[in-house]
Motif scaffolding. Structure first.
Motif, short mmCIF file in Angstrom:
data_model
loop_
_atom_site.label_atom_id
_atom_site.label_comp_id
_atom_site.label_asym_id
_atom_site.label_seq_id
_atom_site.Cartn_x
_atom_site.Cartn_y
_atom_site.Cartn_z
N GLU A 42 0.83 -1.20 0.00
CA GLU A 42 0.00 0.00 0.00
C GLU A 42 0.87 1.25 0.00
O GLU A 42 0.61 2.21 -0.75
CB GLU A 42 -0.92 -0.01 1.22
CG GLU A 42 -1.88 1.14 1.29
CD GLU A 42 -2.75 1.11 2.53
OE1 GLU A 42 -3.36 2.14 2.85
OE2 GLU A 42 -2.82 0.04 3.19
N ALA A 43 1.90 1.25 0.82
CA ALA A 43 2.81 2.40 0.91
C ALA A 43 3.55 2.62 -0.41
O ALA A 43 3.68 3.75 -0.90
CB ALA A 43 3.80 2.20 2.05
N LEU A 44 4.03 1.52 -1.01
CA LEU A 44 4.77 1.62 -2.26
C LEU A 44 3.84 2.10 -3.39
O LEU A 44 4.25 2.91 -4.25
CB LEU A 44 5.38 0.26 -2.62
CG LEU A 44 6.30 0.23 -3.86
CD1 LEU A 44 7.41 1.27 -3.75
CD2 LEU A 44 6.89 -1.17 -4.03
N SER A 45 2.61 1.64 -3.36
CA SER A 45 1.63 2.08 -4.35
C SER A 45 1.38 3.57 -4.23
O SER A 45 1.27 4.29 -5.24
CB SER A 45 0.32 1.32 -4.15
OG SER A 45 -0.69 1.84 -4.97
N CYS A 46 1.33 4.06 -3.00
CA CYS A 46 1.12 5.50 -2.76
C CYS A 46 2.28 6.32 -3.30
O CYS A 46 2.09 7.39 -3.88
CB CYS A 46 0.93 5.73 -1.27
SG CYS A 46 0.43 7.40 -0.85
N VAL A 47 3.50 5.81 -3.11
CA VAL A 47 4.69 6.49 -3.61
C VAL A 47 4.65 6.56 -5.14
O VAL A 47 4.94 7.61 -5.74
CB VAL A 47 5.98 5.77 -3.14
CG1 VAL A 47 7.20 6.34 -3.85
CG2 VAL A 47 6.13 5.90 -1.63
N LEU A 48 4.32 5.44 -5.77
CA LEU A 48 4.24 5.41 -7.23
C LEU A 48 3.16 6.33 -7.76
O LEU A 48 3.32 6.98 -8.81
CB LEU A 48 3.98 3.97 -7.69
CG LEU A 48 5.14 2.99 -7.54
CD1 LEU A 48 4.68 1.56 -7.74
CD2 LEU A 48 6.27 3.34 -8.52
N LYS A 49 2.06 6.41 -7.04
CA LYS A 49 0.99 7.32 -7.44
C LYS A 49 1.48 8.76 -7.40
O LYS A 49 1.22 9.56 -8.32
CB LYS A 49 -0.20 7.15 -6.51
CG LYS A 49 -1.31 8.19 -6.70
CD LYS A 49 -2.30 8.15 -5.54
CE LYS A 49 -3.16 9.39 -5.55
NZ LYS A 49 -4.02 9.51 -4.38
N ILE B 92 3.41 12.74 -19.84
CA ILE B 92 2.16 11.99 -19.70
C ILE B 92 2.39 10.49 -19.83
O ILE B 92 1.82 9.69 -19.06
CB ILE B 92 1.12 12.47 -20.74
CG1 ILE B 92 0.95 14.00 -20.68
CG2 ILE B 92 -0.21 11.78 -20.50
CD1 ILE B 92 0.53 14.53 -19.34
N GLU B 93 3.19 10.08 -20.80
CA GLU B 93 3.42 8.64 -21.00
C GLU B 93 4.10 8.01 -19.79
O GLU B 93 3.79 6.88 -19.39
CB GLU B 93 4.24 8.42 -22.26
CG GLU B 93 3.45 8.76 -23.54
CD GLU B 93 4.30 8.56 -24.78
OE1 GLU B 93 5.52 8.37 -24.64
OE2 GLU B 93 3.73 8.61 -25.89
N LYS B 94 5.04 8.74 -19.19
CA LYS B 94 5.72 8.23 -17.98
C LYS B 94 4.74 8.18 -16.81
O LYS B 94 4.84 7.28 -15.95
CB LYS B 94 6.91 9.11 -17.64
CG LYS B 94 8.07 9.00 -18.64
CD LYS B 94 9.24 9.87 -18.24
CE LYS B 94 10.40 9.72 -19.23
NZ LYS B 94 11.55 10.58 -18.86
N ALA B 95 3.82 9.14 -16.77
CA ALA B 95 2.81 9.13 -15.71
C ALA B 95 1.92 7.88 -15.83
O ALA B 95 1.58 7.26 -14.82
CB ALA B 95 1.95 10.40 -15.80
N VAL B 96 1.59 7.50 -17.06
CA VAL B 96 0.79 6.29 -17.28
C VAL B 96 1.50 5.07 -16.73
O VAL B 96 0.90 4.20 -16.07
CB VAL B 96 0.49 6.10 -18.79
CG1 VAL B 96 -0.11 4.70 -19.06
CG2 VAL B 96 -0.47 7.16 -19.29
N VAL B 97 2.81 4.99 -16.96
CA VAL B 97 3.60 3.85 -16.47
C VAL B 97 3.56 3.78 -14.95
O VAL B 97 3.36 2.71 -14.36
CB VAL B 97 5.06 3.95 -16.97
CG1 VAL B 97 5.93 2.87 -16.32
CG2 VAL B 97 5.12 3.83 -18.49
N LYS B 98 3.73 4.94 -14.32
CA LYS B 98 3.74 4.97 -12.85
C LYS B 98 2.38 4.60 -12.26
O LYS B 98 2.29 3.86 -11.27
CB LYS B 98 4.16 6.37 -12.36
CG LYS B 98 5.62 6.72 -12.64
CD LYS B 98 6.56 5.77 -11.87
CE LYS B 98 8.03 6.11 -12.13
NZ LYS B 98 8.92 5.15 -11.45
N TYR B 99 1.31 5.14 -12.86
CA TYR B 99 -0.03 4.80 -12.37
C TYR B 99 -0.32 3.31 -12.56
O TYR B 99 -0.97 2.68 -11.71
CB TYR B 99 -1.09 5.63 -13.10
CG TYR B 99 -1.12 7.09 -12.71
CD1 TYR B 99 -1.03 7.48 -11.36
CD2 TYR B 99 -1.26 8.11 -13.66
CE1 TYR B 99 -1.07 8.82 -11.00
CE2 TYR B 99 -1.29 9.44 -13.29
CZ TYR B 99 -1.19 9.79 -11.96
OH TYR B 99 -1.22 11.12 -11.60
N SER B 100 0.17 2.75 -13.65
CA SER B 100 -0.04 1.31 -13.91
C SER B 100 0.70 0.46 -12.87
O SER B 100 0.17 -0.54 -12.37
CB SER B 100 0.44 0.95 -15.32
OG SER B 100 -0.29 1.66 -16.30
#
Length: 584
Positions: A414-421, A433-441
């Motif tokens: 959960e914490a790592l997911s929050c960091v990636l978000k 934008i494309e890099k943002a898509v990768v991070k959200y995924s």
């Protein structure tokens, strides 16, 4: 022709022959006398040639509308009387155009429809009174579209009762051909014959029927739109009565008509009416219907669009696709198209009184997943194959992993997911934008399934990225997943707006409008200014008569070009003759 109260006339014996006589009969206090007089009046009415008929019928129409279950008039010969009046109007044009008789066939058909709406025993009386043939004459278009609407309503009620369906079935080929034709062409017909005309060109009796003699041009247009929608709705309902009994499916399942059904909004104000999607759902419960629909890519795609929209009939589209996927004959014809759309709905919980809808969708999609995985030729689309793999991993493998996961591991993910978000948001605001898509995924892959709110935000954010990247399908997919997670009762408003924009990007005006309306409802009275533009655009695009108006302008433009071209040829010929004369 305006409504006017006729003067009182008498026969040689001094008895009144006008409508006041009938209404005096209704005030009779002795039941036996009242019934005898009413029965006699109904028997004599078609034989008379008096100007009061329309006012009597309008009175009976009001009674039939307010008291459709009252057995008095049906037991005293009302149906025979109405059948004879319709037949007289169809066959005797001089009588029809006399006085105000032109209104009579409409009211007579409406009265039959009102009394046969809920009572099978009334419907049986109507059939025995020979109402089917006169109604069929109206259905054939012997008069105008307003009478067709009333006839379709009455015919639909007769066809809906088991006791009277056999009488309708005797004419099924003609009825189905007429109903399919009316459903496909009624918008053009009403536009050409009424809406597209100037006020002075419109038939006066149409205007009076629509507005009861009150209201201006705008009210007439609104009522005409409502009646045109009902005309289509009743056509589809009549076809539904045959389809649900698996009658004449070959006539209904013609390719052009099935494609037309996708755009039919008939009865939009009534969610329980069949509409185009509703009839497709009925057909999907039959073998021939499923096979016919599965062979039409355009129809399957339309069902997919509605299944992921805010349309009132979303559940009908989902049920139709599920029926196509359950059937082994049609499953592999549609799975390439249907899998990506339905996979976005697997976390949908309740919809229109049906519970665990998403779970049922998942079971249908994955029930032979291992066979599909081995026989890859079953899935020609890479996108479909990828979505099923993601679905299997999320709903099967990942569920197993998270069940055995310790609390500590869950918190770490959960914490790592929050960091990636957070990193995804930073990339987004930096314009990457494309890099943002990768991070959200990556954040979605790590975020525990039970954290619904966090996943709603991640899907919503990625949908916004796809919008900026002009990837409409990606935006629709993520926005739909966010909406399924948030639930139908309290949908994620930002995702509604993003999906509306994505549908607009794909040119799907109806789906865009539905999401836009849902977004506006979620905002209450505070509607953002940027919504007004797309709302007005889609309202114009989805106007009931938009296609009819476009065809009308196109037809007149072609005529204009033809006339101009003909004039040019005439001028050319004239100049050639002139030159010959000059040479001579």
């Amino acid at each position: 022709m305006e409504f006017q109260i006729p003067e009182i006339s008498t026969n040689k014996t001094g008895h009144n022959l006008n409508c006041s006589c009938f209404f005096c009969i209704l005030s009779e206090t002795v039941p036996s006398v009242r019934r005898t007089k009413i029965a006699k009046y109904f028997k004599q009415m078609p034989l008379r040639n008096n100007q009061e008929h329309v006012l009597v019928l309008s009175g009976i129409w009001k009674i039939a509308m307010t008291k459709p279950n009252d057995p008095e008039f049906p037991s005293l010969g009302i149906f025979t009387c109405m059948a004879k009046l319709i037949s007289k109007g169809v066959t005797d044009r001089s009588w029809l155009l006399r006085h105000q008789n032109i209104y009579i066939p409409y009211y007579a058909a409406h009265i039959i429809g009102s009394y046969t709406m809920m009572k099978p025993k009334f419907a049986k009386k109507a059939v025995k009174s020979s109402v089917v043939q006169p109604l069929l004459e109206l259905l054939r278009g012997k008069l105008k579209w307003v009478e067709q609407r009333a006839a379709l309503r009455a015919m639909g009620h007769l066809a809906s009762h088991e006791a009277t369906f056999e009488a309708i079935k005797a004419y099924e080929v003609e009825i189905i051909e007429a109903a399919t034709n009316i459903a496909s062409t009624c918008m053009n017909k009403v536009y050409d014959d009424f809406v597209g005309l100037k006020k002075t060109e419109r038939l006066k009796y149409h205007r009076n029927l629509l507005t009861r003699g009150f209201g201006g041009f705008e009210l007439e247009n609104r009522k005409a739109e409502e009646w045109a929608s009902q005309l289509q709705c009743w056509s589809l309902f009549l076809l539904h009565c045959f389809a649900c009994r698996q009658r004449s499916l070959r006539l209904i399942c013609k390719k052009k008509f099935l494609k037309d059904l996708c755009g039919m909004w008939g009865g939009l104000s009534n969610p329980s009416s069949p509409s185009g999607i509703g009839l497709l759902k009925t057909l999907c419960h039959t073998q021939m219907g499923r096979e016919s629909i599965a062979s039409l890519q355009e129809v399957v795609e339309s069902l997919c669009h509605v299944s992921r929209s805010s349309d009132e009939r979303q559940h009908m589209a989902i049920e139709s696709l599920m029926q196509l996927l359950i059937d082994p004959v049609t499953r592999y014809k549609v799975i390439d198209t249907a899998a990506p759309a339905l996979a976005d709905l697997v976390e949908l919980r309740d919809l229109k009184g049906k519970y665990k809808v998403g779970k049922a969708i998942m079971q249908v999609l994955l029930h032979d997943y291992h066979k599909i995985k081995v026989r890859e030729f079953c899935l020609n689309s890479e996108r479909s194959r990828r979505r099923l793999e993601e679905l299997w991993d999320m709903k099967v493998e990942r569920v197993k992993r998270e069940k055995v996961m310790s609390v500590q591991e869950t918190r770490e993910k959960e914490a790592l997911s929050c960091v990636l978000k957070q990193e995804g948001s930073e990339r987004f605001f930096a314009g990457e934008i494309e890099k943002a898509v990768v991070k959200y995924s990556e954040a979605l892959d790590l975020c525990p399934l039970k954290l619904r709110k966090e996943r709603i935000v991640l899907h919503g954010n990625r949908a916004q990225c796809y919008l900026l990247l002009k990837d409409a399908e990606g935006a629709i997919s993520d926005a739909t997943r966010a909406l399924c997670l948030s639930g139908v009762a309290r949908p994620h408003s930002k995702s509604l707006w993003r999906r509306s924009q994505a549908y607009d990007m794909k040119g799907l005006a109806k789906e865009s409008l539905m999401d836009c309306l849902a977004f506006m409802n979620s905002k209450g009275f505070k509607i953002p200014y940027y919504v007004a533009g797309i709302f007005n655009k889609q309202m114009n695009s989805t106007w009931l008569f938009a296609s009819a108006q476009s065809k009308w302008y196109s037809k007149h433009e072609e005529m204009k070009e033809f006339v101009m071209g003909r004039n040019r040829i005439d001028v050319k010929n004239l100049s050639q003759k002139t030159r010959r004369k000059m040479k001579g």
